[in-house]
Each structure stands twice: as C-alpha cells, then as structure tokens.
Design an enzyme around this catalytic site. Sequence first.
Site, mmCIF file in Angstrom:
data_model
loop_
_atom_site.group_PDB
_atom_site.id
_atom_site.type_symbol
_atom_site.label_atom_id
_atom_site.label_comp_id
_atom_site.label_asym_id
_atom_site.label_seq_id
_atom_site.Cartn_x
_atom_site.Cartn_y
_atom_site.Cartn_z
ATOM 1 C CG LEU A 27 126.042 51.767 -8.001
ATOM 2 C CD1 LEU A 27 125.208 50.625 -8.558
ATOM 3 C CD2 LEU A 27 125.435 52.303 -6.714
ATOM 4 C CB THR A 28 132.488 52.635 -4.803
ATOM 5 O OG1 THR A 28 132.942 53.819 -5.455
ATOM 6 C CG2 THR A 28 133.671 51.946 -4.142
ATOM 7 C CG HIS A 170 132.975 61.294 -8.871
ATOM 8 N ND1 HIS A 170 132.101 62.163 -8.261
ATOM 9 C CD2 HIS A 170 132.913 60.140 -8.142
ATOM 10 C CE1 HIS A 170 131.541 61.574 -7.221
ATOM 11 N NE2 HIS A 170 132.012 60.341 -7.130
ATOM 12 C CG HIS A 173 129.189 61.941 -4.033
ATOM 13 N ND1 HIS A 173 129.023 60.693 -4.594
ATOM 14 C CD2 HIS A 173 127.975 62.555 -4.148
ATOM 15 C CE1 HIS A 173 127.769 60.555 -5.019
ATOM 16 N NE2 HIS A 173 127.121 61.676 -4.753
ATOM 17 C CE1 TYR A 175 135.513 60.377 -2.363
ATOM 18 C CE2 TYR A 175 133.577 60.472 -3.771
ATOM 19 C CZ TYR A 175 134.283 59.870 -2.743
ATOM 20 O OH TYR A 175 133.765 58.778 -2.099
ATOM 21 N NE ARG A 262 114.887 62.646 -3.748
ATOM 22 C CZ ARG A 262 113.862 61.897 -4.109
ATOM 23 N NH1 ARG A 262 112.719 62.007 -3.473
ATOM 24 N NH2 ARG A 262 113.961 61.054 -5.112
ATOM 25 N N GLY A 313 121.040 53.796 -8.345
ATOM 26 C CA GLY A 313 122.205 53.160 -7.741
ATOM 27 C C GLY A 313 121.858 51.871 -7.033
ATOM 28 N NE ARG A 314 120.591 53.884 -1.967
ATOM 29 C CZ ARG A 314 119.747 54.570 -1.204
ATOM 30 N NH1 ARG A 314 119.456 54.139 0.013
ATOM 31 N NH2 ARG A 314 119.170 55.672 -1.650
#
Length: 359
Positions: A27-28, A170, A173, A175, A262, A313-314
């Site tokens: 998590l950035t 990573h 996403h 990158y 999703r 994550g969140r």
Amino acid sequence: MSSIIPLLTPYKMANFNLSHRIVMSALTRQRSYNDVPQPHAILYYSQRTTKGGLLITEATVISETGRGSRDTPGIWKKEQIEAWKPIVDAVHAKGGFFFCQLWHVGRISNADFQPNGQAPISSTGKPLSEFAEFTPPRRLQTDEIPQIINDFRIAARNAMEAGFDGVEIHGAHGYLIDQFMKDSVNDRTDEYGGSLENRCRFPLQVVEAIVDEIGADKVGIRLSPFTDFYESEDSNPNALGFYMAKSLNKCGIVYCDIVEPRLKMDLDIIETPYSLVPMRKAFKGTFMVAGGYDREDGNKAVKENCADVIAYGRLFLANPDLPKRFELDAPLNKYHREIFYTNDPVIGYTDYHFLQDTS
C-alpha cells in the site's frame, strides 16, 4: 463450538508457517520523506503485525530511474537499507513475516523525479494519452535491459541486508514490468517485443536474476494480467496470465499474487468475463489473490480452494487489527481515501482505532 473460519486457518507457504491467511497487501502511503523510510513506519507496520502473519511493504523503488512520485521509499542505497532495518525488526519482534515489494514505475513518472531530469524509461516511447502529468518515456535500448534487470537483483540483495524475509516483484498495475508484458504498451520489434513469449522475457529474466541472487524460497511476484491500470492492457489477458503462471513454475518461486480482474483503477469492483481458475491450476506455488475482498469473499475463496491466501489493502490500512476483527466478525473502521497519500506521519496512518479502543 464455533465453526471454522477459513481465513483464520494456518497455512504453510514454503518455509513460512503462517498462522492465518490474511496478508497485508502493498500500500503506497507516501510518508517516506526524500525516498527514505521514516521512524513512524515502525509503528505503522508493527500495528498491523500478528504472530505468524505476512506483511508486504508499500511499493519500494529499486533505483533512481524507478521513481514516479514523492516520498515513496527506496532500497537502492545504504541510507535506505539502514532505515528499513528497525522497521523490519519491529515486525519480526511481534512474530510476523515481512516481504519487500520491489518497484520500478517505468513510464508512470515525470522528468522531475528522474536523474538529471531525463525522460522516464519504458518498453516503449509511447506517452500515456490520458495522464498529462507524466513525461513521454524513452524506449530502452536492447543492450540497456540487462542493467535494469541487475538493478532488480541488487535491490533484492539490499532487501536481504535490511533483514526482510523475502521480496515481492511488482509486475502489475501498468508499471515497468507490466509495460513489457502488455501488448497495448509494448510495441518493440526486438526479442523483448511482439510474441507473448518475447513480451514476457523481461519479467521472467527479472525473476530469474532475483532467484539466482537470494533463492527461490524468498521470492514472490504480483501480476495483474486482466487490468488496464495506466492504459496498460492486453488483447488476450487469459493467455498472458496462464503463460506467466506456467513459466514461473520453472523458477520455483514461493507465491504468485494476482490482482482480480474485477478491480479497476478507481478501486471499484465490476463484473468481468475473466477467470483466475486457469492460473490457479497452472501455478504450483502459493496462489495469493487481491482485489476488493471482504471477510465473506475471502472465506469463500479459501474454502472453495480458489486461493491459498488473500491480500487485503484498504481494509488493512484502516483496521490494523484486521485478523482479530475477522475472527470476531466485528465492525470495521472506514478508510478515508482522501488521506491515503498525505505525508502526515500520524493522520490517516497510525491513528486508526483498534477494537479495544472502541469497546
């Protein structure tokens, strides 16, 4: 007697005896001033550590060319290695396992973040059409690619010096690694472009180099073949995901962390026609999934053998005691998206309440 909660069952991930299957995802947080991890990260990560639990660091930059935003941590120089050590020690002191996510943003950058104000590097020279804040990239020459692979290798070595238990590459996403894999971005005509095998050559060479450096038993990778983050999508994501899952078996890495099809860039959940089942069947190591899971979804995925472990994550960001809350089926703190990326060392970072604070 209460029924078994699948997420709370033990799991052996190679040499790591996990006490539960709830993983803290990368998590950035943008609180590593001047690219150096700060002492406040000691509290942040230790708050979220359980004995036998697995945590993955926020995305950690492997080299000066890998930077894409302010105040993200690095692992390419001595000062950063030393700054990570007390953070790792704090996680280990509570009995947790800690992997460092290795990150190169590629074209998701601005010249202001690059050495000498140069253009960001990528698989391509194509700029992003919908993100004007990013400087048009420079296509890596074929003979430059081994140096980038070596940067990943050195970063993995540095992570081991900092005391981490392993690294997560990573490759998701939009990158750099994703920019090589996805045919909407990769327009190369050398051995790193064109066919699926060629587009996956760079990612697999990165994995091989890191495995050679620190051992396969300390290496995982995050992939998002089905997503279109930062205009990085593939015309045949099922084939891409299956090919990578199968090819990674040759490297013998510990886990493959897959972002659900999703999950979209705005972090909302949508229905898609894609399935993780072929990847699940193809990959022989630990299969980790991420992408908007809650308690019910996670338990169902583990129970039905769709995944071995679930990365959160969140929910983990806002609930430092997430495993305990899942165990008790307790209410969850709401996360505050507007302060995900502020640089305050406390607010929206280490001030989320524990269950005992609200009882």
